[in-house]
Scaffold this motif. Structure first.
Motif, PDB file in Angstrom:
ATOM      1  N   MET A  53       0.805  -0.925  -0.100  1.00  0.00           N
ATOM      2  CA  MET A  53       0.003   0.045  -0.204  1.00  0.00           C
ATOM      3  C   MET A  53       0.552   0.748  -0.751  1.00  0.00           C
ATOM      4  SD  MET A  53      -3.230  -1.019  -0.081  1.00  0.00           S
ATOM      5  CE  MET A  53      -3.538   1.145   0.007  1.00  0.00           C
ATOM      6  N   CYS A  54       1.918   1.450   0.142  1.00  0.00           N
ATOM      7  CA  CYS A  54       2.718   2.162   0.611  1.00  0.00           C
ATOM      8  C   CYS A  54       3.136   2.880  -1.072  1.00  0.00           C
ATOM      9  CB  CYS A  54       3.899   2.083   1.560  1.00  0.00           C
ATOM     10  SG  CYS A  54       3.897   2.102   3.985  1.00  0.00           S
ATOM     11  N   PHE A  55       4.018   1.413  -0.801  1.00  0.00           N
ATOM     12  CA  PHE A  55       4.109   1.725  -2.807  1.00  0.00           C
ATOM     13  C   PHE A  55       3.156   2.237  -3.729  1.00  0.00           C
ATOM     14  CE2 PHE A  55       5.580  -0.037  -6.849  1.00  0.00           C
ATOM     15  CZ  PHE A  55       6.931  -0.114  -6.952  1.00  0.00           C
ATOM     16  N   LEU A  56       1.426   1.665  -3.554  1.00  0.00           N
ATOM     17  CA  LEU A  56       0.900   2.103  -4.436  1.00  0.00           C
ATOM     18  C   LEU A  56       0.501   3.518  -3.906  1.00  0.00           C
ATOM     19  CD1 LEU A  56      -1.640  -0.650  -4.219  1.00  0.00           C
ATOM     20  CD2 LEU A  56      -0.468  -0.268  -6.693  1.00  0.00           C
ATOM     21  N   LEU A  57       0.694   3.537  -2.969  1.00  0.00           N
ATOM     22  CA  LEU A  57       0.154   5.276  -3.186  1.00  0.00           C
ATOM     23  C   LEU A  57       1.225   6.419  -3.366  1.00  0.00           C
ATOM     24  CD1 LEU A  57      -0.994   5.107   1.085  1.00  0.00           C
ATOM     25  CD2 LEU A  57      -2.696   6.173  -0.780  1.00  0.00           C
ATOM     26  N   PHE A  58       2.547   6.075  -3.106  1.00  0.00           N
ATOM     27  CA  PHE A  58       3.669   7.168  -4.002  1.00  0.00           C
ATOM     28  C   PHE A  58       3.540   6.626  -5.183  1.00  0.00           C
ATOM     29  CE2 PHE A  58       8.049   5.920  -5.607  1.00  0.00           C
ATOM     30  CZ  PHE A  58       8.076   7.249  -5.795  1.00  0.00           C
ATOM     31  N   LEU A  59       3.327   5.672  -5.560  1.00  0.00           N
ATOM     32  CA  LEU A  59       2.764   6.233  -7.443  1.00  0.00           C
ATOM     33  C   LEU A  59       1.993   6.700  -7.693  1.00  0.00           C
ATOM     34  CD1 LEU A  59       2.838   1.469  -8.817  1.00  0.00           C
ATOM     35  CD2 LEU A  59       4.569   3.391  -8.555  1.00  0.00           C
ATOM     36  N   GLU A  60       0.286   7.187  -7.126  1.00  0.00           N
ATOM     37  CA  GLU A  60      -0.346   7.714  -7.424  1.00  0.00           C
ATOM     38  C   GLU A  60       0.401   9.555  -7.139  1.00  0.00           C
ATOM     39  OE1 GLU A  60      -4.757   6.010  -6.350  1.00  0.00           O
ATOM     40  OE2 GLU A  60      -3.640   7.376  -4.627  1.00  0.00           O
ATOM     41  N   GLN A  61       0.795   9.632  -5.914  1.00  0.00           N
ATOM     42  CA  GLN A  61       1.677  10.962  -5.258  1.00  0.00           C
ATOM     43  C   GLN A  61       2.783  11.183  -6.463  1.00  0.00           C
ATOM     44  OE1 GLN A  61       3.901  11.026  -2.347  1.00  0.00           O
ATOM     45  NE2 GLN A  61       3.471  13.021  -2.098  1.00  0.00           N
ATOM     46  N   SER A  62       2.954  10.021  -7.325  1.00  0.00           N
ATOM     47  CA  SER A  62       4.212  10.478  -8.120  1.00  0.00           C
ATOM     48  C   SER A  62       3.699  10.443  -9.909  1.00  0.00           C
ATOM     49  CB  SER A  62       5.665   9.886  -8.314  1.00  0.00           C
ATOM     50  OG  SER A  62       5.468   8.482  -7.469  1.00  0.00           O
ATOM     51  N   SER A  63       2.623  10.101 -10.083  1.00  0.00           N
ATOM     52  CA  SER A  63       1.413  10.746 -10.944  1.00  0.00           C
ATOM     53  C   SER A  63       2.323   9.282 -11.947  1.00  0.00           C
ATOM     54  CB  SER A  63       2.249  11.675 -11.699  1.00  0.00           C
ATOM     55  OG  SER A  63       1.410  12.822 -11.120  1.00  0.00           O
ATOM     56  N   TYR A  64       2.590   8.523 -11.567  1.00  0.00           N
ATOM     57  CA  TYR A  64       3.191   7.172 -12.687  1.00  0.00           C
ATOM     58  C   TYR A  64       1.741   6.289 -12.676  1.00  0.00           C
ATOM     59  CZ  TYR A  64       7.540   7.740 -11.515  1.00  0.00           C
ATOM     60  OH  TYR A  64       8.787   8.541 -11.405  1.00  0.00           O
TER      61      TYR A  64
END
Length: 338
Positions: A53-64
């Motif tokens: 979930m931490c990884f997915l939230l980072f993908l969302e935040q970084s626009s990937y």
């Protein structure tokens, strides 16, 4: 600048508005829904799901991958499980440098390893991108961990760990009952064989000699188990017998505070003492001893697992746990070894 993960008022230390736990959880309802499906519906590992979930939230935040979490929530469990497996590959690649070198040396490609993530992100997110921007990815995942996941999923983690402990206790009870049944059958068979031999050798059997009934043997085993538990409560159990030996990966330093916070959050107030390896100021401890409280000694098996060796992930860093064994039985004549 406010984090795009939630409104600026949540990040403004000067704001007079206090965000309650319920309000925070309500804001992250979609994130909590996906985490619950990973842990409770798909029965995936709690710590691995937390890191995913931490990884997915980072993908969302970084626009990937904008809105990837809401997208996954709308899909069947089988698809979500497959994506979670691909995220596991990404996390392993991110935190295990040796795996990364072996992985790319074997000419693995994104289409064969993360086809679903590649499709969801429109080809923007690749495994080589992780390898090239490892520092940025680690920082982003850590930020998601501290800013969102620790607070949004803490109650769900506690529930999942409690359910896992209850399942483990149920399995132990079933095993104990099964062992008692086997013991009873064994004693009955032994008694039957003994009577058969006596009937062959003695035409007129003598008066029966008193023989302890099968139930007495079962009660004896139960009393021995209860006696052992009483001795543990009375302090007979030595500190070495309730000590967990922790080893850390070189290059990923872990502090005593991180160890205490993680295991307390995971298992409750079970720690009596933590003894880190003594090193120079510029060096990293590679191992530690964690002594369990006497009343919590029964949780040793849960921490080191049935294989007597277990792996945990503390702030994205791997930690191995096993039962501590003193190498030198005579500490009076030489120092203690880990």
């Amino acid at each position: 600048m406010a984090s795009p993960l939630y409104p600026s008022v949540l990040n403004n230390p000067l704001s007079s508005i206090v965000v309650t736990r319920d309000e925070f959880n309500a804001f992250h309802t979609i994130d909590r829904t996906l985490f619950s499906r990973l842990v409770f519906n798909l029965n995936r590992d709690v710590d691995q799901s937390f890191l995913a979930m931490c990884f997915l939230l980072f993908l969302e935040q970084s626009s990937y991958a904008r809105d990837i979490i809401a997208y996954l929530v709308s899909l069947p469990n089988a698809f979500v499980d497959a994506v979670a497996n691909e995220i596991g590959v990404c996390i392993n690649l991110l935190y295990n440098v040796e795996f990364a070198s072996t992985f790319f040396a074997a000419d693995n490609d994104d289409n064969s390893m993360i086809p679903l993530l590649l499709r969801i992100t429109g080809g923007k997110f690749t495994l080589r991108l992780i390898n090239q921007q490892r520092k940025n990815f680690c920082a982003g995942v850590t930020k998601s961990w501290t800013d969102v996941c620790t607070r949004a999923f803490s109650d769900l983690c506690e529930t999942a760990h409690r359910i896992n402990r209850e399942k483990q206790l149920a399995l132990e009870r079933e095993k104990f009952i099964e062992d008692m049944k086997k013991l009873r059958l064994s004693l009955q068979q032994e008694k039957s064989n003994r009577l058969s031999v006596q009937q062959v050798k003695i035409a007129s059997p003598p008066p029966p000699r008193p023989h302890p009934p099968v139930e007495d043997e079962t009660e004896k085993a139960l009393r021995e188990k209860e006696t052992m538990e009483v001795k543990e409560k009375e302090g007979v159990l030595a500190a070495d017998d309730r000590t967990v030996f922790l080893t850390f990966s070189k290059g990923y330093p872990i502090s005593e505070a991180e160890v205490r916070v993680y295991f307390t959050r995971r298992f409750g107030e079970v720690i009596e003492a933590v003894e880190m390896q003594e090193v120079e100021a510029n060096e990293q401890p590679l191992f530690a001893k964690m002594v369990m409280k006497l009343q919590c000694a029964s949780m040793m098996d849960e921490i080191v697992s049935a294989r007597f060796r277990n792996k945990f992930t503390i702030d994205g860093k791997h930690v191995w746990a096993r039962k501590y064994v003193r190498k030198n039985p005579y500490p009076a004549s030489s120092s203690t070894h880990f």
